[in-house]
Scaffold this motif. Sequence first.
Motif, mmCIF file in Angstrom:
data_model
loop_
_atom_site.group_PDB
_atom_site.id
_atom_site.type_symbol
_atom_site.label_atom_id
_atom_site.label_comp_id
_atom_site.label_asym_id
_atom_site.label_seq_id
_atom_site.Cartn_x
_atom_site.Cartn_y
_atom_site.Cartn_z
ATOM 1 N N GLU A 82 0.839 -1.204 0.000
ATOM 2 C CA GLU A 82 0.000 0.000 0.000
ATOM 3 C C GLU A 82 0.879 1.260 0.000
ATOM 4 O O GLU A 82 0.622 2.211 -0.743
ATOM 5 C CB GLU A 82 -0.871 -0.032 1.258
ATOM 6 N N LEU A 83 1.934 1.244 0.829
ATOM 7 C CA LEU A 83 2.835 2.408 0.879
ATOM 8 C C LEU A 83 3.558 2.600 -0.453
ATOM 9 O O LEU A 83 3.708 3.719 -0.940
ATOM 10 C CB LEU A 83 3.874 2.242 1.996
ATOM 11 N N LEU A 84 3.981 1.477 -1.019
ATOM 12 C CA LEU A 84 4.747 1.550 -2.273
ATOM 13 C C LEU A 84 3.877 1.915 -3.474
ATOM 14 O O LEU A 84 4.405 2.262 -4.529
ATOM 15 C CB LEU A 84 5.484 0.229 -2.528
ATOM 16 N N ALA A 85 2.576 1.844 -3.280
ATOM 17 C CA ALA A 85 1.669 2.192 -4.389
ATOM 18 C C ALA A 85 1.577 3.707 -4.582
ATOM 19 O O ALA A 85 1.121 4.177 -5.615
ATOM 20 C CB ALA A 85 0.287 1.620 -4.111
ATOM 21 N N ARG A 86 2.019 4.468 -3.565
ATOM 22 C CA ARG A 86 2.004 5.933 -3.711
ATOM 23 C C ARG A 86 3.035 6.349 -4.765
ATOM 24 O O ARG A 86 3.962 5.592 -5.050
ATOM 25 C CB ARG A 86 2.444 6.597 -2.391
ATOM 26 N N PRO A 87 2.905 7.568 -5.292
ATOM 27 C CA PRO A 87 3.968 8.039 -6.190
ATOM 28 C C PRO A 87 5.316 7.979 -5.454
ATOM 29 O O PRO A 87 5.403 8.428 -4.297
ATOM 30 C CB PRO A 87 3.560 9.481 -6.496
ATOM 31 N N SER A 88 6.328 7.401 -6.120
ATOM 32 C CA SER A 88 7.613 7.155 -5.458
ATOM 33 C C SER A 88 8.185 8.401 -4.797
ATOM 34 O O SER A 88 8.629 8.376 -3.647
ATOM 35 C CB SER A 88 8.621 6.629 -6.473
ATOM 36 N N TYR A 89 8.161 9.515 -5.562
ATOM 37 C CA TYR A 89 8.806 10.722 -5.024
ATOM 38 C C TYR A 89 8.076 11.224 -3.786
ATOM 39 O O TYR A 89 8.684 11.711 -2.835
ATOM 40 C CB TYR A 89 8.906 11.812 -6.102
ATOM 41 N N LEU A 90 6.751 11.040 -3.750
ATOM 42 C CA LEU A 90 5.969 11.497 -2.608
ATOM 43 C C LEU A 90 6.307 10.678 -1.362
ATOM 44 O O LEU A 90 6.461 11.221 -0.263
ATOM 45 C CB LEU A 90 4.476 11.400 -2.933
ATOM 46 N N LEU A 91 6.449 9.367 -1.550
ATOM 47 C CA LEU A 91 6.828 8.501 -0.431
ATOM 48 C C LEU A 91 8.183 8.928 0.137
ATOM 49 O O LEU A 91 8.369 9.016 1.352
ATOM 50 C CB LEU A 91 6.873 7.039 -0.912
ATOM 51 N N ILE A 92 9.128 9.204 -0.768
ATOM 52 C CA ILE A 92 10.469 9.610 -0.321
ATOM 53 C C ILE A 92 10.407 10.959 0.401
ATOM 54 O O ILE A 92 11.059 11.147 1.438
ATOM 55 C CB ILE A 92 11.440 9.679 -1.534
ATOM 56 N N LEU A 93 9.595 11.885 -0.120
ATOM 57 C CA LEU A 93 9.457 13.192 0.546
ATOM 58 C C LEU A 93 8.897 13.009 1.956
ATOM 59 O O LEU A 93 9.378 13.620 2.918
ATOM 60 C CB LEU A 93 8.530 14.116 -0.259
ATOM 61 N N GLN A 94 7.893 12.136 2.077
ATOM 62 C CA GLN A 94 7.277 11.911 3.391
ATOM 63 C C GLN A 94 8.277 11.278 4.368
ATOM 64 O O GLN A 94 8.378 11.707 5.518
ATOM 65 C CB GLN A 94 6.044 11.013 3.245
ATOM 66 N N LEU A 95 9.015 10.287 3.893
ATOM 67 C CA LEU A 95 9.994 9.624 4.761
ATOM 68 C C LEU A 95 11.103 10.597 5.176
ATOM 69 O O LEU A 95 11.573 10.572 6.305
ATOM 70 C CB LEU A 95 10.593 8.403 4.047
ATOM 71 N N THR A 96 11.488 11.478 4.230
ATOM 72 C CA THR A 96 12.531 12.471 4.551
ATOM 73 C C THR A 96 12.018 13.444 5.614
ATOM 74 O O THR A 96 12.743 13.777 6.556
ATOM 75 C CB THR A 96 12.946 13.233 3.268
#
Lengths: 303, 159
Positions: free
Chosen positions: A19-33
């Motif tokens: 489910e997490l990986l289904a988000r746009p990749s860059y958005l996931l990375i921004l959130q984790l950062t």
Amino acid sequence: MTPAPIHPLQQRWKSFLIELLARPSYLLILQLTAILIVLHEIDTFPWTRLPERGLALTMLFVPRLMRSKKAWVALSVLLVMNNLWHWAALVNHEYLTTYWVLVCTLSLYASKPNQVMAWNARLLIGLCFAFATIWKFLGGEYLDGSFLHFTFLSDIRLSMGATLIGGLDGELPHNRSLLETMQATGEINPQLLQTSPRMALMSVALSYWTIFIEAIAALSFLLPRPQFLSRARYGILLVFIFTTYTVIPVLAFGALLLIMGLAECLHNRPQWSGIYLGTLLLLPIWMPLPQLLFAAVETVLLQ
Amino acid sequence: MSQERLKNKVFLGIQYWAIPLLLILVASRQMILAHTVGLSPWHGGGFGMFASIDRDERRIIRLQSTDCRGQQTVHVLTPELAEIDEQTWTYLTTVPKTSLLQSLGYQLLTLAGEPTSRVSTVSSTCPRHLEIQVWRLHYNQASGQVWYAPVTAVVEVTL
């Protein structure tokens, strides 16, 4: 042959990652950062870090801000200012965090944000390992095992390693007390630290292992060839993270390397993404676990 | 090439190369400073952590004061004794530039003249001359010995 049944918990974990990986990749990375900025060294919480933490926290709660170029520019400015102001006091991963936030900001201006993130992540990881390797040759205290030997004998964070690998116990408080006395009194003449032949031998062996894994990590991330090495970079980075941070837990550095590694594999080798994301999310459990178990066993044995 | 295409190329160059180049510049600067002014390998963004035992926390600032009778005394300076804050102290031990050590020396000599100052305990009788030097820890794996050696030259300050 029927596949082995999957435990419900394992299934739920897998679904959560998907489910997490289904988000746009860059958005996931921004959130984790942003999460990393908020939680980074939360135990010390210097007030100078308050503005960047506050902004990152707001960005996490206001989805519009997470994609906002202005918000990321502001976060970059805050981090750069902090770096410039405290440049001599900051340690390596704090610099790397600032570089990574700058990359996140630049990626928002790009037509292919995932590609910009992946490219920069690969170079930053490779360069960070390359400089770490160069320092180990330049410093003159690594190749003969001196650095690791001294660190095992004196650094409280490596007590577990000193006891399990070097067979040391009572020697460690003596060494720490000796060093404190030398520092307090200004004693400059040579003093003898207590150690064991096994600790000395293992320090040399571990020094060469560290140089090897860091150099290999640098080469695998920086060079496109040989292909087998370049392809192995995701595994090599994980081996480094597991073998290093279970002995010396530096949560922020481990988390940052995993976020950058994830940004890279999301774009180039998606099959590794689940492993990277899972390792990152479970980091607060697996990283301090060996030290906690050791402390618990030590306490039980002392009683 | 049209101006628009040139602009795009420059922007692409920044997106892909600016940050790695920044890392290289900062790390190279750190290496130079570590080998010239004695910057601690642990700081400054050069990725020298876990490569040297020379952490700023373990460094000492030795002070040799000479009083009016020509008597010399050696002290280990602490932030409390020097009456400076932790941040300044960290900067001094991490980046021990001659100019910073000279400023510290003048400050100490000035403070020593004030009877209420803690620095007066360093040299209670008309201190006129100070020698300051930053030292770092060394360790020899073969002998198991640990000792301090200078990071900087002796900085002399006279009032």
